[in-house]
Scaffold this active site. Structure first.
Site, PDB file in Angstrom:
ATOM      1  N   SER A 178      48.787  38.157  40.558  1.00 49.57           N
ATOM      2  CA  SER A 178      48.871  37.030  41.477  1.00 49.57           C
ATOM      3  C   SER A 178      47.730  36.070  41.188  1.00 49.57           C
ATOM      4  CB  SER A 178      48.766  37.505  42.928  1.00 49.57           C
ATOM      5  OG  SER A 178      48.611  36.404  43.804  1.00 49.57           O
ATOM      6  N   TYR A 191      43.743  43.218  48.694  1.00 49.24           N
ATOM      7  CA  TYR A 191      44.912  42.940  47.843  1.00 49.24           C
ATOM      8  C   TYR A 191      44.510  42.043  46.674  1.00 49.24           C
ATOM      9  CZ  TYR A 191      49.375  40.757  46.521  1.00 49.24           C
ATOM     10  OH  TYR A 191      50.455  40.265  45.825  1.00 49.24           O
ATOM     11  N   LYS A 195      44.605  42.652  42.484  1.00 50.25           N
ATOM     12  CA  LYS A 195      45.273  41.778  41.532  1.00 50.25           C
ATOM     13  C   LYS A 195      44.322  41.322  40.422  1.00 50.25           C
ATOM     14  CE  LYS A 195      49.240  42.213  43.257  1.00 50.25           C
ATOM     15  NZ  LYS A 195      50.282  42.906  42.472  1.00 50.25           N
TER      16      LYS A 195
END
Length: 287
Positions: A178, A191, A195
């Site tokens: 991402s 999160y 990534k």
């Protein structure tokens, strides 16, 4: 300056195979004849691929000629995805796969091998984000879950897939990361860190697997209109800020990514490995 960032986490009733391999779940009768295209007669397995970005990638690979095996944690989602792609006369199978479980990872591999005899591409798309808030309030349990699924499972899927790609003379692996790995949104800090870790995993595996003719690349989507990304795009103030920060002032759509992954798996990308391709409307993407 904070910029954009987050990605998506898409009828055949199936008897369970009793072979000792792993209890493979078959979800299709005879597969459709593959279409002509750069991936004709190639076999692709995809995690987290019954909706959103993963499903769009599966569709595009099948449209470009591949036999695809989609998967996700819930049978109802697998059945729906298989039925939709079958209705488009695409070559697709599906199986349940929770990437955090060894037996499920083995099942996904076995489904491809038993039906198609090999694996050429592995698209690792599954991800979770069980925490939203100040990173200092996140717990060890949340960190473990995020890294087990978002990072460790991608490595473990690669480890299982590599021997079968070698038998085919090589292959292509694509991880979905991402743009938040470059420019984190603070409310999803753990999160975002997971990534960022995928950028490093891509580099290490690309160098490790190069002698085996296996390429490893990474896709970094921007904010995308998916169920997984809704925690961000349903926040109108944040959405407006992020859209203004992009050169292309709109949300990404799942279909924006399928062609990029199809290219990365194709012979046209045979000189590309260890790279992260950012598809995020012009968001700043650097560490």
């Amino acid at each position: 300056m904070m910029c954009s960032w987050a990605r998506a986490v898409p009828f055949l009733r199936a008897p369970v195979c009793r072979a000792p391999m792993c209890g493979t779940l078959h979800l299709s009768s005879a597969a459709a004849t593959p279409r002509d295209g750069p991936h004709k007669n190639k076999v692709a397995i995809l995690t987290g691929s019954t909706q959103g970005i993963g499903f769009a990638i599966a569709r595009r690979l099948a449209e470009d000629g591949a036999h695809v095996v989609v998967s996700s944690r819930k049978k109802v989602n697998v059945d729906r995805a298989v039925e939709e792609l079958k209705a488009e006369n695409l070559s697709v199978l599906g199986t349940i796969c929770h990437v955090g479980k060894e037996e499920d990872r083995q099942r996904l591999i076995a489904t491809a091998l038993e039906r198609h005899g090999g694996i050429d591409y592995m698209i690792s798309n599954a991800a979770v984000n069980p925490f939203v808030g100040n990173i200092l309030d996140s717990t060890e349990e949340k960190w473990d879950k995020i890294f087990d699924v978002n990072v460790k499972s991608m490595f473990l899927m690669t480890k299982l897939t590599v021997p079968h790609m070698q038998k085919r003379g090589g292959g292509s692996i694509v991880f979905t990361s991402s743009v938040v790995g470059y420019n984190p949104v603070l409310s999803i800090g753990p999160y975002a860190v997971s990534k960022t870790a995928l950028f490093g995993l891509t580099k290490v595996l690309a160098s490790t697997l190069a002698p085996r003719n296996i390429r490893v690349n990474c896709l970094a989507p921007g904010l995308t209109r998916t169920k997984f990304g809704s925690v961000l795009w349903k926040d109108e103030a944040l959405l407006n800020f992020l859209k203004k920060a992009n050169n292309v002032p709109r949300l990404g759509e799942p279909k924006d990514y399928g062609g990029v992954v199809s290219f990365l798996c194709s012979p046209d990308a045979s000189y590309i490995t260890g790279e992260t391709i950012v598809v995020a409307g012009g968001s700043i993407s650097r560490l």
